[in-house]
Design an enzyme around this catalytic site. Structure first.
Site, PDB file in Angstrom:
ATOM      1  CG  HIS B  31      -1.821  -1.182   1.333  1.00 50.97           C
ATOM      2  ND1 HIS B  31      -1.390  -2.438   1.675  1.00 50.97           N
ATOM      3  CD2 HIS B  31      -3.156  -1.290   1.119  1.00 50.97           C
ATOM      4  CE1 HIS B  31      -2.416  -3.282   1.667  1.00 50.97           C
ATOM      5  NE2 HIS B  31      -3.500  -2.618   1.345  1.00 50.97           N
ATOM      6  CG  HIS B 262      -5.935   1.892  -0.469  1.00 49.99           C
ATOM      7  ND1 HIS B 262      -5.976   2.521   0.748  1.00 49.99           N
ATOM      8  CD2 HIS B 262      -6.088   0.567  -0.203  1.00 49.99           C
ATOM      9  CE1 HIS B 262      -6.167   1.619   1.692  1.00 49.99           C
ATOM     10  NE2 HIS B 262      -6.234   0.426   1.143  1.00 49.99           N
ATOM     11  CD  GLU B 409     -19.808  -5.799  25.158  1.00 56.45           C
ATOM     12  OE1 GLU B 409     -19.755  -5.116  24.097  1.00 56.45           O
ATOM     13  OE2 GLU B 409     -20.808  -5.822  25.886  1.00 56.45           O
ATOM     14  CG  HIS B 471     -27.853 -12.705  27.176  1.00 52.76           C
ATOM     15  ND1 HIS B 471     -28.599 -12.205  26.133  1.00 52.76           N
ATOM     16  CD2 HIS B 471     -27.434 -11.625  27.881  1.00 52.76           C
ATOM     17  CE1 HIS B 471     -28.650 -10.886  26.218  1.00 52.76           C
ATOM     18  NE2 HIS B 471     -27.940 -10.505  27.263  1.00 52.76           N
TER      19      HIS B 471
END
Lengths: 657, 657
Positions: B31, B262, B409, B471
């Site tokens: 890149h 890129h 999280e 859950h």
């Protein structure tokens, strides 16, 4: 529109509060805080704004209501019961969180009508909603205001907004100017650990505004203010956030406004106090007739709208196509189209990377199946997800069928869930296989809900080469195979790729992952087969000339290696057969006799896959030879990596020595 | 501070551009766009602001530089080479992306000095940086300005900012007012698919400001403007975003400012054109002496600072403790503390959920190990991660040792990676096991980097009960076990929990997951054992009286069931032994003889785990009996779920019948 006084609205809202605290108390488990806090907001929405008819929960042009804060499930169950959804009986409410009840701890799609999506893992609902809203605008563009023109409402909590996925959803929705998307933020300032100020200081309205949303705010216990915000939102030219300041556990004398009301039963004394404070002088689970009547009236207030819509549909020249699409049935000629494409492939079997084979398949599929909506998380040219047919779906052209999702894998996956749940479209989207990790929570929900979402995951092994271990999946295929109800496909050439696409599209109750190579592969399936062999999950792709002494199982790019090994072993007088394993799940679903035949009894049992061994013991036993990866990859050209890690025909020949 | 003219700076920056385009061209992969676009920004930072000394890359008080946009790795490699890091030779640059080189496709922690973290998966670096900055403020609070006072700089691209994890990082950093964190946003308006405007319309500076950041903007090719922004950022009272408007592939005549620069080599013609446009008239990989001298001077400009720092350390009464902490060594009495705790447990073996056993262990551990920093993603009371000892670490008290991570999280996991990489602290953090899916990309990076991060994952099965399938982890333990170099522990009682904590803390080169129950378990380890039996991964926890006919393998909460089954089988005249399997990884690392002994040769082979079968064949063979889950869970009380899914002692007795 029926008008209710603030007092009436509050009294109706108290019915939600009472049912919620009573059900949680009876279950001795659950979350009373949100339903009690958001009851006024939900009551205003359901009695004055939400377009629905409880007697026809599947009405295609209904507004969708998504409880992103799924732990507050009793809010939704109460609303469904009170407005008269036939399957949400009082018995179900009384059995909240009990075995077999429709009233699971968190709303589970398919358990009861009116549950538009499964929520609970935070942030998913708001991101699903973006998909609902995309599907709505797309179908509107195709079928017109008369058939499709509805809102998607979301009730989201602080938890939803703190999850990173919400940012992907918010920024995508703002970019696409999804004006029929309205998010009600239950701004109660409390999370499980205590006050939100313990962990966050974000100015949420400024944040949404930065992504191009219209924002407003109200006292979430003032029906007039709530209604004013919702009324203003009806004609926005962009998605709308309404910040509703509420008190969690509203009415509970000592626990309201604290995390103590969030996730545990209030207890008998607190409930008694709440009844008193709310002026709700009825026994548990009892709703007085006047309140119930008012709610049931709200539940049927969409009946006339629905009838008018049904009349428009009946008169529409697009009736058949609209009905087919919403039913989820593929076009009648779908199988013939795939068969024709497979016949073309057999005439001149191409050497292609399976990602390119996938693009070729999509050229055929997207022309034949107008309901597909493709996309990629900013890897369009690498995932090969954009077929010739597709134009961008954006704020200037919702009729387009290709979404530039941006660098938002998780948001893409959750939006695809929403699109599939909305119906009328079949979403597929791509990223690198290694980034299934980024969208895993949403992939799991696709599987749990049993919906048709197709994940096009390219660069599926060390075969991607120089990008190195951060981009090389080694455990991902294995990790996806352990998710229940998820089909994981790893095709070995253009024919298998077409077959896997066919299976993924035909399977309306299961999501699929297609794991595709970056690197070019030799064709392995040279003769035309009318049967979709990948449906078997595993099948003999190269039989032995004589009784086989060696069997090699392989998937995807390693089938080529297995076939090369077979040639050498055959020549060395060790007859070998090769079994292609495009889908372990499909193989597990075959009958025992077929399984036994494919597995065989050869002494030399070898499996080759450029990933970890886990999952292959069922094919080769614990003492068979596995040729694959035992750790992370490395950065180098692909061919060198295969040599370096010993994933070669030579290794297989040696193993059979 | 050395001052450079704008012209000098640009010429030095061109050295980065040339090395980057040449290396990518030679590798025929990589890149070039970001290094060429961000070269001016990086040059100003490294020559005027970044506190470092290339001759001592491990100087504890150096500023950290994190290339969050890891695909631009040649920017970092060029900087390390030019400033004189000894291991980043020209040979390494020439071998970019080749087998065995330190210059992998993306920066890999541990491959070369100066690479502070592994980046490439977008958004991870900026989120790691939050952890670096937390560790810095915390150690500053403990050891003072004289020993710890440094910045964490991040170079992030649009991709990093579009990933949801960035929102978690940004909002946490803003809340914690991490004033030594400075993010340079390479605002080039381009991603792989094309212009950012294809997929995003976010006002990024407004978004950061909404989370409490100071924001500024500059022309990223104007050294004076860049320096002014960086100078202003030095004394901020909060984290700082500097939006640097750049042109991707700066200098490339036709590809600059487009996605064409890129992620692919520019090609010989474009490179020749760029050389001309930049006024860089040197052969590939050749850096003229004056430029190299200027760079090397920049690389050693921190030498005096470092020497002064070393003198302060030598004179500090905290020298020994600071040195120990930064070395990663545990306190000398650590093993004795654990032994004492195990002796206490043996005196009165408690019946506890392992999450509660974990909290008890943490009471002991956190008192003895001052470098632990705990936390939870808004489940403190459920994860039991906050021991008595710990006070909140927040903007008012960085000396605290407990982070309220909020409902983040993924951000938590990535921040913990940053804390571990910074050194001087040992991070652990909790959420529900099912939400390992939300942080899986960061868990994988913990494992790939080989760093000590401890994931405390509670509610580890259907045993969590009423919250239901969203859950309830069923596939998560299996899915974690497939990640290479990750220790997955599932202890069965308080003693095993203590042992697993001991192992997790002792293992400085591997992350650990502790899977812990919500529900109470009977003690299984009744006698004191000096040896850490969990280190073996699997061991006989209940031997047979006579020669065993049945062997039952189990982990965690199912060991209790296995022991109950053994009692019934023993009584029925079928001598049975039970093997506890707290860690499959540790067992796999034992010698063959030990493995064979533990596995045994009993005809009846049973494994019990409240999850999917995957992974257990190695213990029971493909024809052994597995008692566990085959699909998603359900919402009901835990005991009923165990019955419903047939995970019972009775099932094991029946299997041995």
């Amino acid at each position: 529109m029926t008008h209710y006084s603030a007092e009436q609205t509050r009294h109706m809202a108290n019915a939600i509060r009472a049912l919620s605290m009573d059900a949680v108390q009876k279950a001795n488990s659950g979350h009373p805080g949100l339903p009690m806090g958001a009851a006024d907001v939900a009551t205003v929405l359901f009695t004055q704004f939400l377009k629905f008819d409880a007697s026809d929960p599947h009405w295609a042009d209904r507004d969708r209501f998504i409880l992103s804060a799924g732990h507050g499930s009793m809010l939704l169950y109460s609303l469904l019961h009170l407005t008269g959804y036939a399957d949400m009986t009082l018995e179900q409410i009384r059995n909240f969180r009990q075995m077999g009840a429709k009233t699971a701890g968190h709303p589970e799609y398919g358990h009861a009508t009116g549950i538009e999506t499964t929520t609970g893992p935070l942030g998913q609902g708001i991101a699903n909603a973006v998909g609902f809203a995309i599907a709505e605008r797309h179908l509107n563009a195709e079928f017109g205001d008369g058939l499709v023109n509805h809102k998607t409402y979301v009730l989201a909590g602080d938890g939803c907004l703190m999850e990173g996925i919400s940012q992907e959803a918010i920024s995508l929705a703002g970019h696409l100017k999804l004006r029929n998307l309205i998010v009600l933020w239950d701004d109660n300032g409390i999370s499980i650990d205590g006050k939100i100020s313990l962990s966050d200081s974000t100015n949420q309205t400024a944040r949404f505004a930065a992504s191009g949303w219209a924002v407003s705010a109200c006292d979430g216990h003032n029906p007039g203010e709530i209604a004013a915000c919702l009324a203003a939102a009806q004609h926005a030219d962009r998605p709308v956030l309404i910040a509703c300041k509420t008190t969690i556990g509203y009415g509970a004398p000592t626990k309201a406004g604290t995390s103590g009301s969030h996730g545990s039963p209030l207890g008998p004394d607190e409930i008694a106090g709440a009844r008193k404070a709310l002026g709700w002088d009825y026994e548990p689970f009892v709703i007085p007739n006047d309140v119930m009547d008012a709610w049931r009236k709200a539940g049927s207030r969409g009946a006339a709208d629905r009838a008018a819509w049904a009349a428009r549909l009946a008169a529409s020249p697009k009736k058949e196509e609209f009905t087919r699409r919403m039913s989820g049935k593929l076009p009648a000629n779908f199988d013939a189209v795939i068969a024709g494409y497979k016949q073309d492939l057999a005439k001149n079997p191409p050497a292609l990377a399976t990602r390119n084979a996938s693009q070729n398949a999509l050229d055929v599929i997207n022309a034949a199946v107008p309901e597909t909506i493709g996309g990629s998380a900013d890897l369009t040219g690498s995932n090969n997800t954009k077929s010739k047919e597709l134009k961008p779906l954006d704020a200037h052209n919702y009729a387009g069928r290709y979404v530039y999702y941006g660098i938002r894998e998780h948001g893409m996956a959750a939006a695809m869930n929403g699109m599939a749940l909305h119906g009328g479209v079949i979403p597929y989207g791509g990223t690198f296989l290694v980034f299934t990790d980024y969208c895993r929570p949403s992939i799991r929900l696709s599987a749990l809900m049993g919906i048709r979402v197709i994940y096009v995951m390219t660069h599926d092994s060390i075969g991607l080469g120089e990008d190195g271990p951060t981009h090389q999946p080694v455990e991902h295929v294995a990790a996806l195979r352990v998710i229940p109800n998820l089909a994981v496909y790893r095709p070995c050439d253009a024919v298998e790729t077409a077959e896997c696409w066919q299976l993924a599209l035909q399977d309306a109750t299961r999501p699929s992952v297609l794991a595709l190579t970056r690197q070019k592969l030799k064709p392995a399936r040279l003769a035309y087969s009318a049967e979709n062999l990948c449906a078997r999950g595993a099948y003999e792709i190269a039989p032995a000339d004589k009784k086989a002494e060696v069997v090699i199982f392989a998937s995807g790019s390693e089938v080529e290696i297995a076939i090369a090994a077979k040639a050498r072993l055959d020549a060395a007088g060790k007859p070998t057969r090769v079994v292609s394993v495009p889908s372990m799940e499909n193989f597990a679903a075959q009958d025992k006799a077929y399984q036994a035949k494919v597995l065989g009894t050869e002494r030399h049992r070898i499996a080759i896959e450029a990933g970890v061994r886990t999952g292959w013991d069922r094919f080769i036993g614990t003492d068979g030879t596995f040729i694959g990866m035992t750790g992370f990859g490395a950065s180098a050209p692909a061919e060198q990596l295969y040599e370096h890690f010993g994933i070669t025909a030579e290794a297989a020949v040696k193993a059979a020595g």
